[in-house]
Design a protein around this motif. Sequence first.
Motif, PDB file in Angstrom:
ATOM      1  N   LEU A  78     -83.711   2.568  75.913  1.00 41.55           N
ATOM      2  CA  LEU A  78     -82.399   2.553  76.571  1.00 41.55           C
ATOM      3  C   LEU A  78     -81.697   1.220  76.352  1.00 41.55           C
ATOM      4  CD1 LEU A  78     -83.269   4.312  79.944  1.00 41.55           C
ATOM      5  CD2 LEU A  78     -81.935   5.247  78.042  1.00 41.55           C
ATOM      6  N   GLY A  79     -82.455   0.149  76.375  1.00 38.24           N
ATOM      7  CA  GLY A  79     -81.876  -1.171  76.144  1.00 38.24           C
ATOM      8  C   GLY A  79     -81.310  -1.303  74.746  1.00 38.24           C
ATOM      9  N   GLU A  92     -80.335   1.156  72.812  1.00 38.23           N
ATOM     10  CA  GLU A  92     -79.166   2.034  72.746  1.00 38.23           C
ATOM     11  C   GLU A  92     -77.963   1.360  73.399  1.00 38.23           C
ATOM     12  OE1 GLU A  92     -77.541   6.375  74.331  1.00 38.23           O
ATOM     13  OE2 GLU A  92     -79.573   5.747  74.855  1.00 38.23           O
ATOM     14  N   ALA A  93     -78.181   0.729  74.543  1.00 41.20           N
ATOM     15  CA  ALA A  93     -77.094   0.035  75.242  1.00 41.20           C
ATOM     16  C   ALA A  93     -76.541  -1.101  74.392  1.00 41.20           C
ATOM     17  CB  ALA A  93     -77.577  -0.483  76.590  1.00 41.20           C
ATOM     18  N   GLU A  94     -77.412  -1.826  73.718  1.00 41.42           N
ATOM     19  CA  GLU A  94     -76.952  -2.917  72.846  1.00 41.42           C
ATOM     20  C   GLU A  94     -76.080  -2.378  71.720  1.00 41.42           C
ATOM     21  OE1 GLU A  94     -80.444  -5.062  71.614  1.00 41.42           O
ATOM     22  OE2 GLU A  94     -80.924  -5.603  73.688  1.00 41.42           O
ATOM     23  N   GLN A  95     -76.486  -1.260  71.124  1.00 39.90           N
ATOM     24  CA  GLN A  95     -75.692  -0.660  70.051  1.00 39.90           C
ATOM     25  C   GLN A  95     -74.347  -0.169  70.572  1.00 39.90           C
ATOM     26  OE1 GLN A  95     -76.259  -0.677  66.713  1.00 39.90           O
ATOM     27  NE2 GLN A  95     -74.183   0.116  66.621  1.00 39.90           N
ATOM     28  N   LEU A  96     -74.341   0.448  71.744  1.00 45.74           N
ATOM     29  CA  LEU A  96     -73.081   0.901  72.352  1.00 45.74           C
ATOM     30  C   LEU A  96     -72.164  -0.284  72.652  1.00 45.74           C
ATOM     31  CD1 LEU A  96     -74.520   3.583  74.793  1.00 45.74           C
ATOM     32  CD2 LEU A  96     -72.990   4.035  72.853  1.00 45.74           C
ATOM     33  N   ALA A  97     -72.732  -1.353  73.211  1.00 45.94           N
ATOM     34  CA  ALA A  97     -71.937  -2.542  73.535  1.00 45.94           C
ATOM     35  C   ALA A  97     -71.376  -3.173  72.272  1.00 45.94           C
ATOM     36  CB  ALA A  97     -72.789  -3.546  74.309  1.00 45.94           C
ATOM     37  N   PHE A 124     -78.154  -2.389  80.819  1.00 49.61           N
ATOM     38  CA  PHE A 124     -77.925  -0.961  80.984  1.00 49.61           C
ATOM     39  C   PHE A 124     -78.221  -0.562  82.427  1.00 49.61           C
ATOM     40  CE2 PHE A 124     -79.625   3.342  81.273  1.00 49.61           C
ATOM     41  CZ  PHE A 124     -78.573   4.063  80.738  1.00 49.61           C
ATOM     42  N   ARG A 125     -77.372   0.293  82.966  1.00 47.82           N
ATOM     43  CA  ARG A 125     -77.595   0.853  84.305  1.00 47.82           C
ATOM     44  C   ARG A 125     -77.236   2.333  84.275  1.00 47.82           C
ATOM     45  NH1 ARG A 125     -80.482  -2.243  84.754  1.00 47.82           N
ATOM     46  NH2 ARG A 125     -80.488  -4.236  85.773  1.00 47.82           N
ATOM     47  N   SER A 126     -78.063   3.126  84.938  1.00 47.02           N
ATOM     48  CA  SER A 126     -77.769   4.566  85.041  1.00 47.02           C
ATOM     49  C   SER A 126     -77.100   4.861  86.376  1.00 47.02           C
ATOM     50  CB  SER A 126     -79.055   5.384  84.893  1.00 47.02           C
ATOM     51  OG  SER A 126     -79.990   4.993  85.868  1.00 47.02           O
ATOM     52  N   GLY A 164     -72.069  -4.884  80.871  1.00 43.59           N
ATOM     53  CA  GLY A 164     -72.805  -3.836  81.565  1.00 43.59           C
ATOM     54  C   GLY A 164     -72.462  -2.499  80.946  1.00 43.59           C
ATOM     55  N   VAL A 165     -73.491  -1.732  80.605  1.00 42.60           N
ATOM     56  CA  VAL A 165     -73.316  -0.396  80.049  1.00 42.60           C
ATOM     57  C   VAL A 165     -73.829   0.582  81.101  1.00 42.60           C
ATOM     58  CG1 VAL A 165     -73.895   1.177  78.160  1.00 42.60           C
ATOM     59  CG2 VAL A 165     -73.680  -1.289  77.708  1.00 42.60           C
TER      60      VAL A 165
END
Length: 118
Positions: free
Chosen positions: A7-8, A10-15, A55-57, A99-100
Amino acid sequence: MAVHNDLGKEAEQLAKSWLETKGYAFVEANYRYKHAEIDLIMTHNGIMIFVEVKFRSGTGYGYAEEFVDYRKRQLIIRAADHYIFAKDWHQDIRFDIVGVYRDRRGHIAFRHFEDAFY
């Protein structure tokens, strides 16, 4: 690899992609120095920006910026100092937090904290 690591990443790629749409240029990801890691290094308007991605859900346990404590900030600063010296960078720098957030329906949202610490 553990789910939270996946998840981390993925969050880095999204950011990274999201920041690029805002005009930021990607330099490097996951820069390591001793026990510290800088998630993203970007440039924007002549400034080198060291980005911590969280990342936060949801926000039930708090917002992303609340999870970058004093110790984490010191590690990031130390790694950034090493990077700046190694690259012979003589212009401005900044430390940001992105924050994602993914809601229950899978929608992604971002919170960007420019100049979050130093």
